[in-house]
Design a protein around this motif. Structure first.
Motif, short mmCIF file in Angstrom:
data_model
loop_
_atom_site.label_atom_id
_atom_site.label_comp_id
_atom_site.label_asym_id
_atom_site.label_seq_id
_atom_site.Cartn_x
_atom_site.Cartn_y
_atom_site.Cartn_z
N UNK A 1 1.31 -1.11 0.16
CA UNK A 1 0.06 -0.07 -0.27
C UNK A 1 1.02 1.04 0.06
N UNK A 2 0.79 1.48 -1.05
CA UNK A 2 1.27 3.20 -1.18
C UNK A 2 0.67 4.39 -1.49
N UNK A 3 0.90 5.15 -1.39
CA UNK A 3 0.77 7.21 -1.20
C UNK A 3 1.33 7.46 -2.92
N UNK A 4 1.21 8.61 -3.26
CA UNK A 4 1.91 9.42 -4.76
C UNK A 4 2.61 9.90 -4.13
N UNK A 5 3.55 10.19 -3.28
CA UNK A 5 4.83 10.99 -2.57
C UNK A 5 5.83 10.26 -3.19
N UNK A 6 6.65 11.18 -2.91
CA UNK A 6 7.87 10.76 -3.06
C UNK A 6 8.70 12.43 -2.34
N UNK A 7 10.14 11.53 -1.65
CA UNK A 7 11.00 12.34 -1.70
C UNK A 7 11.19 14.11 -1.60
N UNK B 1 5.97 15.63 -0.47
CA UNK B 1 5.07 15.87 0.02
C UNK B 1 5.56 14.24 0.67
N UNK B 2 4.74 13.65 1.81
CA UNK B 2 5.36 12.54 3.03
C UNK B 2 4.92 11.32 2.23
N UNK B 3 5.78 10.65 1.48
CA UNK B 3 5.93 9.42 1.00
C UNK B 3 5.23 8.38 2.23
N UNK B 4 4.40 7.45 1.54
CA UNK B 4 3.68 6.39 2.84
C UNK B 4 3.64 4.72 1.66
N UNK B 5 5.24 4.20 1.57
CA UNK B 5 4.45 3.07 1.31
C UNK B 5 5.35 1.84 3.01
N UNK B 6 4.12 1.14 2.80
CA UNK B 6 3.74 0.34 3.64
C UNK B 6 3.71 -1.61 2.74
N UNK B 7 3.86 -2.45 3.54
CA UNK B 7 3.25 -3.94 3.25
C UNK B 7 2.82 -4.43 4.80
N UNK B 8 1.62 -5.06 4.02
CA UNK B 8 0.18 -5.95 4.45
C UNK B 8 0.50 -7.06 4.82
N UNK B 9 0.21 -7.19 5.91
CA UNK B 9 -0.34 -9.17 5.99
C UNK B 9 -1.52 -9.22 5.95
N UNK B 10 -2.31 -9.34 5.58
CA UNK B 10 -3.88 -10.01 4.99
C UNK B 10 -4.05 -11.00 5.35
#
Length: 448
Positions: free
Chosen positions: A318-324, A327-336
């Motif tokens: 899951x991520x947002x469209x921000x980069x370094x 904006x403020x990047x959100x980049x994570x991996x989840x276990x579902x």
């Protein structure tokens, strides 16, 4: 589709549980330069130049080895099969960009050595190659005219009407599939050696044999229409899914008889920030009717990939469209987990990795830091290598960029060591790799 009343409550409860681990570590790193190409035909004739003034299109007699949106195990434990997506980001600018899979061999830089470079490898054996040429790849084609969709090979004059450059005749002759035809974002191999591709334009499921040749008509998701769906274009349906909102992630269960296709955007009428996961029966070649819901951490987020751990558990980026640089990047991996979840319910969700907070004690990427961040716009490939190690790769959206700096983005390959292992992970480069080689050798490689 009617959403059960308990869903809204269940969705709130499904927002991620506390993170599995506080410290995950980068233990392998490799990089493929932005200007990595395979032989032609010419590509990028309709693409916009990047704003940084480098790698300007078109690319004469070359195709970019870029835009990795899915990964499969390769023919040996050191190689991987990566799929490129639609090309240059749009249907109208990618008619000369071929849909391909490449065998890639990263020489990971680790604490004990490694160059950090990435090379081509043989699709059938995984052996190193000097360049990305025919033995390294597979090209999707509809030579047997099965798709029942308008494609570039049939509409040559639509894209060559005098206002745009000519598309190479090899595309028409071989009925090679391009980024104007499909926006493939995911691929899985089933128990019968067939490959299934998840597309964003329909959204469609597309089935090919092991050589990349389409074997049946594209399969629509009942009741869901993106703006590029053939029925919407023809005026027979109304779009209820945003553009580029189709199948971004798609997992296959270990038995190889069920696909789980995850949309990138919400269907009109569904709760905001919820994405449908549709189960598909491979033996019957139809949707089973089971639907699960993935709840984003924020409605503006998107997903990048979905990969199975076992029959009920999956990894999701899951991520947002921000980069370094923006904006403020959100980049994570989840276990579902769908275990115990009824059709129409929300999946259980637990954070596994924050890609913006990795330990890097050996400074593997050479930036002088002992912490590592992965701030790219699109991160679209994850593969569990064992219970404690994940492979993660970005889609660099060539020739554009801005992920780490104001330049065209490179493609980075990460090996991440989890502080807390995921029970039940089976290393993919064992039976899967042997099965893959058997499938490819029995079918031969595709055209192009």
């Amino acid at each position: 589709m009617r959403i059960p009343k308990p869903l809204v409550v269940a969705l709130a409860a499904a927002i991620s549980a506390p993170a599995m681990a506080a410290t995950n570590t980068l233990v392998g790193w490799a990089m493929m330069p932005a200007d990595t190409f395979s032989d032609g035909p010419t590509s990028g004739q309709m693409a916009n130049a990047n704003p940084y003034g480098t790698f300007a299109p078109p690319y004469e007699n070359r195709q970019p080895v870029q835009g990795f949106s899915a990964v499969l195990p390769g023919a040996d434990e050191n190689s991987f099969i990566f799929m490129t997506d639609n090309g240059f980001g749009g249907q109208t600018n990618s008619a000369d960009t071929l849909l391909r899979l490449y065998s890639v061999r990263p020489d990971f830089r680790t604490a004990s050595g490694g160059s950090g470079k990435v090379s081509a490898s043989d699709y059938l054996s995984g052996a190193p190659l000097a360049r990305f040429t025919h033995p390294s790849r597979l090209t999707l084609n509809d030579i047997n005219q099965k798709l029942e969709l308008p494609i570039q090979a049939d509409y040559r004059f639509y894209y060559n009407d005098g206002s745009k450059p000519r598309v190479d005749s090899a595309i028409d002759f071989g009925r090679l599939l391009t980024g104007a035809d499909l926006d493939v974002e995911s691929v899985r191999r089933d128990k019968n050696c067939a490959m299934w591709f998840g597309d964003e334009f329909g959204p469609y499921l597309v089935k090919t044999d092991a050589s990349g040749t389409v074997t049946r008509s594209a399969i629509s998701l009942p009741g869901v229409y993106a703006p590029q769906h053939a029925d919407v274009v023809a005026g027979r349906a109304t779009a209820n899914l945003g553009g580029s909102g189709g199948f971004e992630g798609m997992a296959i269960n270990p038995r190889g008889d069920r696909l789980y296709a995850l949309l990138e955007k919400s269907v009109s009428g569904d709760p905001a920030g919820t994405l449908r996961i549709n189960e598909f029966d491979i033996d019957q070649e139809r949707y089973s009717g089971k639907v699960f819901f993935y709840r984003l951490q924020a409605p503006e987020h998107a997903i990048g990939d979905m990969t199975a751990i076992d029959e009920t558990r999956f990894l999701v980026i899951e991520r947002n469209g921000a980069t370094a640089t923006n904006g403020t990047p959100f980049k994570k991996i989840y276990l579902i987990d769908i275990r115990g979840v009824a059709s129409g319910g929300a999946v259980h969700k637990t954070e596994v990795v924050d890609l913006m907070q990795l330990a890097d004690p050996d400074d593997l990427n050479g930036d002088g830091q002992r912490s590592f961040t992965f701030p790219y716009v699109t991160i679209e490939s994850v593969l569990p290598l064992d219970a404690r190690t994940l492979l993660v790769t970005n889609d660099n959206n060539f020739p554009y960029g801005g992920g780490r700096g104001l330049n065209a983005d490179v493609t980075e390959f990460l090996k991440i060591r989890l502080a807390k292992p995921i029970p039940g992970v089976r290393p993919p480069h064992l039976q899967q790799a042997r099965d893959a080689r058997r499938c490819e050798m029995s079918a031969g490689l595709g055209q192009g």
